[in-house]
Scaffold this active site. Structure first.
Site, PDB file in Angstrom:
ATOM      1  N   GLY A 283       0.852  -1.195   0.000  1.00  0.00           N
ATOM      2  CA  GLY A 283       0.000   0.000   0.000  1.00  0.00           C
ATOM      3  C   GLY A 283       0.877   1.230   0.000  1.00  0.00           C
ATOM      4  O   GLY A 283       1.301   1.708  -1.056  1.00  0.00           O
TER       5      GLY A 283
ATOM      6  N   GLU B 263      -4.587   8.095  -2.267  1.00  0.00           N
ATOM      7  CA  GLU B 263      -3.541   8.836  -3.010  1.00  0.00           C
ATOM      8  C   GLU B 263      -2.402   9.254  -2.077  1.00  0.00           C
ATOM      9  O   GLU B 263      -1.797  10.311  -2.229  1.00  0.00           O
ATOM     10  CB  GLU B 263      -4.140  10.009  -3.792  1.00  0.00           C
ATOM     11  CG  GLU B 263      -5.097   9.480  -4.871  1.00  0.00           C
ATOM     12  CD  GLU B 263      -5.323  10.393  -6.063  1.00  0.00           C
ATOM     13  OE1 GLU B 263      -4.482  11.268  -6.322  1.00  0.00           O
ATOM     14  OE2 GLU B 263      -6.338  10.187  -6.742  1.00  0.00           O
TER      15      GLU B 263
END
Ligand code: COS
Length: 384
Positions: A130, A364
């Site tokens: 991630g 993001e």
């Protein structure tokens, strides 16, 4: 940079009216059904909203970054799911092709993305990768004129709707970090590509995410973005620099909407014989929110202008994303507080917004990743 103030003002007015007349009235239905009505999607296409940032020569509106963030401030004054649908075509889904794609790739995909005929998704995150994006494990092994992709991508925005995916995969297993990564355009329908069930999320109903699974998925070598192996991580980071500025504008627009709702409520709601807006402790929450929104707006516009001048905005984009998303969370919290008990009840939009905006501090790049980017760049600048 604003190219033509008059044209921009017309666009902003049109979007503002669309938000008020079409999107805000549809918010509750979308929250209940988890779907954006087809007629609204058609209107979004007609308005050119899928191609805001696509260069004009490929059929888009070719907005500069400054113009794009101004659109972001407006379109975010409603449920974030509407922006999310057009977000990947304007941002992370198409930017890889815009910044690093070959001319053939641009000509083939960008006009259809700008028209909303195709939806693009950005597939970077994986179950075990991630924040540490460079550790991704999806592999792409060369086989003649093809690459064979294997791996799983997770939480991929608009995957259920997507027709193409920008996929970051490891072409060189010898290199564990960023340099072994290549970016591919993978079309939906390619054998070996499956999209999982849409995830059940805390909020943002109407915006969908899902796993994307590659099992011996054969992708033509011509689909490497820019035609070059090993530069895919850099492409992803450039995409995120722009994406983070865009998201910062969305955080700011959403905060403006929540503050506006809270202000109206504070004017109408009476306690102790007068509107609660007359109490200084309520005024403090309103004023702090107003000032923080103003700060976010100013820094985002400043960073957008810098990007329009062709300068690197890696540090500024992270500063904006960090500040605006955290600010948005504080404004959401204060707005619920001003609404009091009503703020906890689903009948009022603020309860939904409170859950919807929680994602801004995560996707993001989390706030903590933005801090790392900012601090690292500071050290780099010092050593330069
Ligand atoms: N623009 C262009 N290139 C960049 C860049 C940028 N903004 N940032 C990094 N790169 C390049 C670096 O220059 C480096 O290349 P060289 O080795 O040739 O110099 C390469 O990319 C690797 O960079 P770095 O060493 O900084 O990578 P790290 O693995 O240390 O991690 C972070 C970088 C943590 C910043 C990155 O993994 C990241 O942004 N993580 C969050 C991912 C994310 O936002 N996920 C959200 C889901 S996607 S919606």
């Amino acid at each position: 940079m604003i190219r033509d103030q008059e044209t921009l003002s017309i666009l902003l007015d049109t979007i503002s009216r669309f938000v008020k007349e079409r999107l805000i009235p549809a918010e509750e239905t979308v929250a209940e059904t988890d779907e954006i009505p087809a007629d609204i999607v058609s209107e979004m296409k007609e308005m050119g909203l899928f191609g805001l940032s696509t260069p004009e020569e490929y059929g888009g509106l070719g907005l500069t970054m400054e113009e794009e963030v101004m659109v972001g401030f407006e379109i975010a004054k409603t449920s974030p799911c509407f922006r999310s649908l057009i977000g990947t075509n304007n941002g992370i889904g198409s930017q890889g092709i815009i910044v690093d794609g070959t001319e053939a790739q641009k000509q083939h995909y960008l006009p259809k993305l700008a028209a909303g005929e195709l939806i693009a998704s950005f597939a970077l995150t994986e179950p075990d990768s991630g924040s540490d994006a460079a550790s991704l494990r999806t592999t792409a092994k060369r086989d003649g004129d093809f690459y064979v992709l294997n791996g799983t991508k997770r939480f991929i925005t608009n995957a259920p709707e997507a027709s193409i995916f920008t996929v970051m995969a490891r072409t060189n297993p010898e290199i564990k970090g960023a340099k072994g990564i290549t970016a591919f355009i993978v079309e939906r329908g390619t054998p070996g590509l499956t999209v999982g069930k849409a995830d059940k999320k805390m909020g943002q109903k109407g915006a969908h995410t899902a796993d994307v699974i590659f099992e011996n998925c054969r992708v033509p070598a011509a689909n490497i973005i820019g035609g070059q192996e090993g530069v895919g991580f850099g492409t992803a980071m450039k995409v995120l620099d722009k994406g983070r500025l865009h998201i910062a504008s969305i955080c700011t627009g959403a905060a403006e909407r929540m503050l506006n709702d809270a202000l109206h409520y504070a004017v109408e709601r009476k306690q102790f014989g007068k509107p609660i807006v007359e109490f200084q402790l309520i005024q403090a929450m309103l004023a702090d929110s107003k000032a923080e929104i103003y700060a976010a707006r100013s820094m985002i516009l400043e960073a957008a202008r810098k990007r329009d001048r062709g300068e690197s905005v890696s540090t500024e984009a992270s500063c904006c994303k960090m500040f605006a998303s955290e600010m948005c969370g504080r404004v959401a919290d204060r707005a619920v507080q001003i609404f009091g008990g009503a703020g906890y009840i689903a009948e009022y939009p603020i309860e939904r917004f409170y859950r919807d905006v929680r994602l801004f501090r995560i996707y993001e790049g989390t706030t903590q990743i933005q801090q790392i980017v900012i601090a690292r760049n500071m050290v780099k600048d010092l050593q330069a």
